[in-house]
Enzyme design. Structure first.
Site, short mmCIF file in Angstrom:
data_model
loop_
_atom_site.label_atom_id
_atom_site.label_comp_id
_atom_site.label_asym_id
_atom_site.label_seq_id
_atom_site.Cartn_x
_atom_site.Cartn_y
_atom_site.Cartn_z
N ARG A 50 0.84 -1.19 0.00
CA ARG A 50 0.00 0.00 0.00
C ARG A 50 0.88 1.24 0.00
O ARG A 50 1.94 1.26 0.63
CB ARG A 50 -0.89 0.03 1.24
CG ARG A 50 -1.83 -1.17 1.35
CD ARG A 50 -2.59 -1.11 2.67
NE ARG A 50 -3.46 -2.27 2.86
CZ ARG A 50 -4.18 -2.49 3.95
NH1 ARG A 50 -4.13 -1.62 4.96
NH2 ARG A 50 -4.94 -3.56 4.06
N ASP A 52 0.44 5.49 0.77
CA ASP A 52 -0.48 6.44 1.36
C ASP A 52 -0.78 7.61 0.43
O ASP A 52 -0.17 7.74 -0.65
CB ASP A 52 0.09 6.98 2.68
CG ASP A 52 0.10 5.92 3.78
OD1 ASP A 52 -0.69 4.97 3.69
OD2 ASP A 52 0.90 6.07 4.73
N TYR A 110 12.06 1.41 -0.87
CA TYR A 110 11.51 2.76 -1.00
C TYR A 110 12.65 3.75 -1.20
O TYR A 110 13.77 3.54 -0.70
CB TYR A 110 10.72 3.15 0.24
CG TYR A 110 9.34 2.57 0.34
CD1 TYR A 110 8.23 3.27 -0.13
CD2 TYR A 110 9.13 1.31 0.90
CE1 TYR A 110 6.95 2.74 -0.04
CE2 TYR A 110 7.85 0.77 0.99
CZ TYR A 110 6.77 1.49 0.52
OH TYR A 110 5.50 0.96 0.61
N ARG A 195 8.29 7.32 6.12
CA ARG A 195 8.24 8.78 6.32
C ARG A 195 8.61 9.16 7.75
O ARG A 195 9.23 10.21 7.98
CB ARG A 195 6.86 9.30 5.95
CG ARG A 195 6.58 9.27 4.44
CD ARG A 195 5.13 9.56 4.13
NE ARG A 195 4.73 10.86 4.64
CZ ARG A 195 3.46 11.24 4.80
NH1 ARG A 195 2.47 10.40 4.50
NH2 ARG A 195 3.17 12.44 5.26
#
Length: 265
Positions: A50, A52, A110, A195
């Site tokens: 997923r 965001d 990421y 994050r």
């Protein structure tokens, strides 16, 4: 017949990957286009992970079941003709009926991108910092991510996560011109984790935390100790990896399923 689709997207106008009520998602748009192209009443896609609201992807794998076999190039061409400009399908891989984009993945990578100059062309794809943080200190602190495994500190309070253990195999900042790029690879990530990691590492780079204090923040497993999350626009789901020779093995299973379907017909 099941296929893996490699999907890239600019997440700026989407409320994340996953379908949700009263908000536009990447999955909703992709599912709608699949239904139109293949004349289906409904379709169910499953993503490898997923993302965001506002987060991008250069490689999000998605699996989907279609009623009959199609050439991969045909699927790619037809979908890209009707998908909006901020979503694109790359590789299309035929796979066996049990293949799963999420459960079969062995690692995810990421990238977080920071620009050190005000650049109007990077407004949606990088976080602008007017002062350069201390990259050496941030990389020293990031080593703790490779040595620890419980990341409760970097998890969102609400959620259905059963445990907070992740195995991180790579975590490093690098400089490319006027940009700083943080790359992190793990077997799994908690929701919002990257994050929060970046935001806390940036506090190290700004001198608000030492590398030793960054490690202590993780070890204390206290969510309130994490710094604020870095803005969404700098984050990309960069790469999702599967076991060695995974797609060759899945192609053989796909061909077996296709032969069985032909015999039944």
């Amino acid at each position: 017949m099941r296929y893996f689709l490699e999907v890239a997207y600019d997440g700026t106008r989407f409320h994340g990957w996953q379908v949700q009520p009263n908000a536009l998602s990447v999955q909703e748009v992709l599912d709608s286009c699949l239904c139109k192209v293949f004349r289906l009443a409904e379709v169910e896609t499953v993503g490898s992970g997923r993302t965001d609201t506002g987060v991008h992807a250069t490689q999000q794998w998605v699996h989907v079941d279609l009623p009959r076999a199609h050439e991969p190039e045909e699927i790619q061409y037809k979908l890209n003709r009707i998908l909006p400009p901020d979503i694109a399908v790359g590789q299309v891989k035929p796979v066996g009926p049990e293949a799963h984009t999420r459960f079969d993945a062995v690692s995810r990578t990421y990238e977080y991108r920071i620009t050190l100059e005000k650049n109007p062309f990077l407004v949606r794809q990088a976080y602008y910092l007017s002062r350069k943080p201390d990259v050496g200190q941030m990389n020293q602190a990031a080593q703790a991510l490779l040595q620890l495994e419980d990341f409760t500190t970097f998890s969102k309070v609400k959620g259905d996560t059963k445990h907070y253990r992740c195995t991180i195999t790579h975590a490093q900042w690098r400089e490319e011109g006027n940009q700083l790029i943080f790359t992190i690879t793990a077997n799994r990530f908690l929701r919002g984790m990257v994050r929060l990691v970046v935001g806390t590492l940036l506090d190290v780079g700004k001198g608000k935390l030492s590398p030793a204090q960054f490690r202590e923040v993780i070890e204390r497993q206290d969510r309130s100790l994490a710094s604020g999350a870095a803005p969404a626009q700098g984050l990309f789901l960069h790469r999702v990896e599967y076991p060695e020779r995974y797609f060759q093995h899945q192609l053989a299973l796909f061909e077996q399923a296709l032969a069985s379907q032909a015999e039944e017909a």
